[in-house]
Motif scaffolding. Sequence first.
Motif, PDB file in Angstrom:
ATOM      1  N   ARG A 104      -2.415  -3.981  -1.632  1.00 12.17           N
ATOM      2  CA  ARG A 104      -2.671  -4.271  -0.221  1.00 12.17           C
ATOM      3  C   ARG A 104      -1.456  -4.898   0.444  1.00 12.17           C
ATOM      4  O   ARG A 104      -0.545  -5.389  -0.223  1.00 12.17           O
ATOM      5  CB  ARG A 104      -3.873  -5.214  -0.084  1.00 12.17           C
ATOM      6  CG  ARG A 104      -5.209  -4.594  -0.442  1.00 12.17           C
ATOM      7  CD  ARG A 104      -6.321  -5.612  -0.276  1.00 12.17           C
ATOM      8  NE  ARG A 104      -6.318  -6.182   1.079  1.00 12.17           N
ATOM      9  CZ  ARG A 104      -7.021  -7.246   1.445  1.00 12.17           C
ATOM     10  NH1 ARG A 104      -7.765  -7.882   0.542  1.00 12.17           N
ATOM     11  NH2 ARG A 104      -6.961  -7.698   2.685  1.00 12.17           N
ATOM     12  N   PRO A 147       0.795  -1.231   0.000  1.00 16.51           N
ATOM     13  CA  PRO A 147       0.000   0.000   0.000  1.00 16.51           C
ATOM     14  C   PRO A 147       0.826   1.279   0.000  1.00 16.51           C
ATOM     15  O   PRO A 147       0.321   2.345  -0.373  1.00 16.51           O
ATOM     16  CB  PRO A 147      -0.837  -0.121   1.277  1.00 16.51           C
ATOM     17  CG  PRO A 147      -0.125  -1.123   2.124  1.00 16.51           C
ATOM     18  CD  PRO A 147       0.540  -2.063   1.175  1.00 16.51           C
ATOM     19  N   TRP A 186       3.577   2.955  -3.920  1.00 18.83           N
ATOM     20  CA  TRP A 186       3.394   4.107  -4.817  1.00 18.83           C
ATOM     21  C   TRP A 186       4.113   5.323  -4.252  1.00 18.83           C
ATOM     22  O   TRP A 186       4.775   6.052  -4.982  1.00 18.83           O
ATOM     23  CB  TRP A 186       1.896   4.392  -4.972  1.00 18.83           C
ATOM     24  CG  TRP A 186       1.555   5.480  -5.962  1.00 18.83           C
ATOM     25  CD1 TRP A 186       1.299   5.339  -7.293  1.00 18.83           C
ATOM     26  CD2 TRP A 186       1.431   6.885  -5.690  1.00 18.83           C
ATOM     27  NE1 TRP A 186       1.013   6.565  -7.870  1.00 18.83           N
ATOM     28  CE2 TRP A 186       1.091   7.528  -6.904  1.00 18.83           C
ATOM     29  CE3 TRP A 186       1.574   7.651  -4.540  1.00 18.83           C
ATOM     30  CZ2 TRP A 186       0.884   8.905  -6.995  1.00 18.83           C
ATOM     31  CZ3 TRP A 186       1.379   9.022  -4.630  1.00 18.83           C
ATOM     32  CH2 TRP A 186       1.043   9.632  -5.839  1.00 18.83           C
ATOM     33  N   ARG A 236      -3.012  10.433 -10.581  1.00 16.91           N
ATOM     34  CA  ARG A 236      -3.656   9.882  -9.386  1.00 16.91           C
ATOM     35  C   ARG A 236      -4.742  10.826  -8.862  1.00 16.91           C
ATOM     36  O   ARG A 236      -5.835  10.397  -8.482  1.00 16.91           O
ATOM     37  CB  ARG A 236      -2.583   9.648  -8.323  1.00 16.91           C
ATOM     38  CG  ARG A 236      -3.111   9.246  -6.957  1.00 16.91           C
ATOM     39  CD  ARG A 236      -3.218   7.758  -6.822  1.00 16.91           C
ATOM     40  NE  ARG A 236      -3.821   7.446  -5.546  1.00 16.91           N
ATOM     41  CZ  ARG A 236      -5.110   7.310  -5.330  1.00 16.91           C
ATOM     42  NH1 ARG A 236      -5.970   7.455  -6.314  1.00 16.91           N
ATOM     43  NH2 ARG A 236      -5.574   7.017  -4.133  1.00 16.91           N
ATOM     44  N   TRP A 257      -4.392   3.865  -9.405  1.00 12.09           N
ATOM     45  CA  TRP A 257      -3.029   3.617  -8.915  1.00 12.09           C
ATOM     46  C   TRP A 257      -2.104   3.163 -10.032  1.00 12.09           C
ATOM     47  O   TRP A 257      -0.887   3.306  -9.921  1.00 12.09           O
ATOM     48  CB  TRP A 257      -3.057   2.554  -7.814  1.00 12.09           C
ATOM     49  CG  TRP A 257      -3.801   3.000  -6.600  1.00 12.09           C
ATOM     50  CD1 TRP A 257      -5.120   2.806  -6.326  1.00 12.09           C
ATOM     51  CD2 TRP A 257      -3.277   3.756  -5.512  1.00 12.09           C
ATOM     52  NE1 TRP A 257      -5.454   3.380  -5.117  1.00 12.09           N
ATOM     53  CE2 TRP A 257      -4.337   3.969  -4.590  1.00 12.09           C
ATOM     54  CE3 TRP A 257      -2.024   4.266  -5.199  1.00 12.09           C
ATOM     55  CZ2 TRP A 257      -4.175   4.668  -3.399  1.00 12.09           C
ATOM     56  CZ3 TRP A 257      -1.852   4.965  -4.018  1.00 12.09           C
ATOM     57  CH2 TRP A 257      -2.917   5.160  -3.130  1.00 12.09           C
ATOM     58  N   ARG A 269      -7.522  -0.353  -8.160  1.00 14.50           N
ATOM     59  CA  ARG A 269      -7.379  -1.010  -6.862  1.00 14.50           C
ATOM     60  C   ARG A 269      -6.000  -0.754  -6.269  1.00 14.50           C
ATOM     61  O   ARG A 269      -4.975  -1.015  -6.887  1.00 14.50           O
ATOM     62  CB  ARG A 269      -7.612  -2.514  -7.005  1.00 14.50           C
ATOM     63  CG  ARG A 269      -7.572  -3.274  -5.680  1.00 14.50           C
ATOM     64  CD  ARG A 269      -8.252  -4.633  -5.807  1.00 14.50           C
ATOM     65  NE  ARG A 269      -7.618  -5.444  -6.833  1.00 14.50           N
ATOM     66  CZ  ARG A 269      -6.592  -6.268  -6.592  1.00 14.50           C
ATOM     67  NH1 ARG A 269      -6.104  -6.381  -5.378  1.00 14.50           N
ATOM     68  NH2 ARG A 269      -6.078  -6.982  -7.575  1.00 14.50           N
ATOM     69  N   ARG A 270      -5.999  -0.246  -5.050  1.00 17.92           N
ATOM     70  CA  ARG A 270      -4.745   0.033  -4.360  1.00 17.92           C
ATOM     71  C   ARG A 270      -4.084  -1.263  -3.917  1.00 17.92           C
ATOM     72  O   ARG A 270      -4.759  -2.163  -3.406  1.00 17.92           O
ATOM     73  CB  ARG A 270      -5.007   0.909  -3.142  1.00 17.92           C
ATOM     74  CG  ARG A 270      -3.755   1.303  -2.359  1.00 17.92           C
ATOM     75  CD  ARG A 270      -4.111   2.148  -1.153  1.00 17.92           C
ATOM     76  NE  ARG A 270      -2.912   2.626  -0.480  1.00 17.92           N
ATOM     77  CZ  ARG A 270      -2.927   3.424   0.581  1.00 17.92           C
ATOM     78  NH1 ARG A 270      -4.087   3.829   1.073  1.00 17.92           N
ATOM     79  NH2 ARG A 270      -1.803   3.818   1.143  1.00 17.92           N
TER      80      ARG A 270
END
Length: 483
Positions: A380, A196, A199, A453, A459, A377-378
């Motif tokens: 995880r 997470p 980035w 973003r 993402w 979707r970020r």
Amino acid sequence: MGWDWFADPDYWASRLVFQRLLAAIYLVAFLCAANQFRALLGTNGITPIPRFLEKTSWRRSPSIFHLHYSDRFFGAVSWTGVAISAALLFGAADSVPVWAALVIWAVPWALYLSILNVGQVWYGFGWESLLVEAGFLAIFLGPADMAPPVLVLWLLRWLLFRVEFGAGMIKMRGDRCWRDLTCLNYHHETQPMPGPLSWYFHYLPRPLHRVEVLANHVAQLVVPFALFAPQPVATVAAAVVIVTQGWLMLSGNFSWLNALTITLAVSTIDGRLLDAVLPGERPALAAIPYWYGAVLLTLTALVLALSYQPVRNLLGKRQLMNYSFTSLRLVNTYGAFGTVTRTRHEVVLEGTDATELGPDTVWQEYEFKGKPGDPMRRPRQFAPYHLRLDWMMWFAALSSRYGASWLPGLAAKLLAGDRRTTRLLRGNPFAGTAPTFLRARLFSYRFTTPRERNETGAWWVREPERTVIPPCRLGADGSAQRV
């Protein structure tokens, strides 16, 4: 009666914390095995263990599964490992006789070695052998009411040295970007499974990336030698390892590699520093028995003898990465990311329930739990849990040879709507049914820029490149067949 020179009471707390952390990692490892083996390795899995056992001898791959295999038995082994690991985590071996502590700690080692040696490509990671080697040494640390054995503590330092120095040498001999300090311009984006925060790490200032790489070289090529220095130098070296490994834990998902390296570093810390923060008081410590001193000397001689090949590998020009020289995985060589990819690729699996294929066919994408898929979707955090299929999908995107032995089998399982396989995924777009056709396409991925973003909320940005598996359907023999 015992030999005082075998022990150092100052490391009582260090040993205790090491044992607790190692038990916790064992617990995670056995949970991973219990939750994922049926789809990957079971009798009807993608690469079945029974088929592997038919082609592999005990000598090459020692495992209790040579004596008997069934999915139920494998499950029993995995859940037994979970139970014993939990018991060790809560101190089950703290106050038992020395021989009993040896036996108790030997059980998870033997069970996990048995799993590893039949795990095939799904267990071909350095942290698997690292857990087995660390677990083997932990067998000989003794219970909490016995003075910590110095020889085993030094062997743990030797293991930590090989982990760190091996990783440093593989980088210096590998990709040029490690030498010109630019690897982290790419690594956070192209690593196997971003987390997470990856980035944000990617967009740290370029000069800071260069400092990160330089600090990594110091931590892996210089600091490991200080692990063998007297205290407090060794503790400072261990602290450097802990900080750098913690940084890696924040920036990506590397299963239990970082957690286990931190655990090894804890064994090097002067235990008097930990005594002050641990609850309770140190018990009266018994001396190491004479017979156990003989065991420790034998262990040390064995490790030193088996260290010849790893040392030769470290000093040689063609350094092997994450390699075991014995089938018992006792003294191994380690290292990672000698090469850093500049562009991220992902294999995207898609299915359709259309009866015929055409230009207007609607394809639905299979989403994985950890690896990038939907650009919105970020990523995880999963580590220290290990998503084996997600990791292997990253390798399959690097080269077709990495997926040749299992990717067609995965396609067949999805075409059959196999529930055990789809449980490894984030979701099944054909829940309750199965697709009539399936294909796999290769996409290039990159992180969105800060501006992209903010504007889109995405993402990732991805672009299709080519087809990896042309449209196929389930054949009469249960395999995926091209149409």
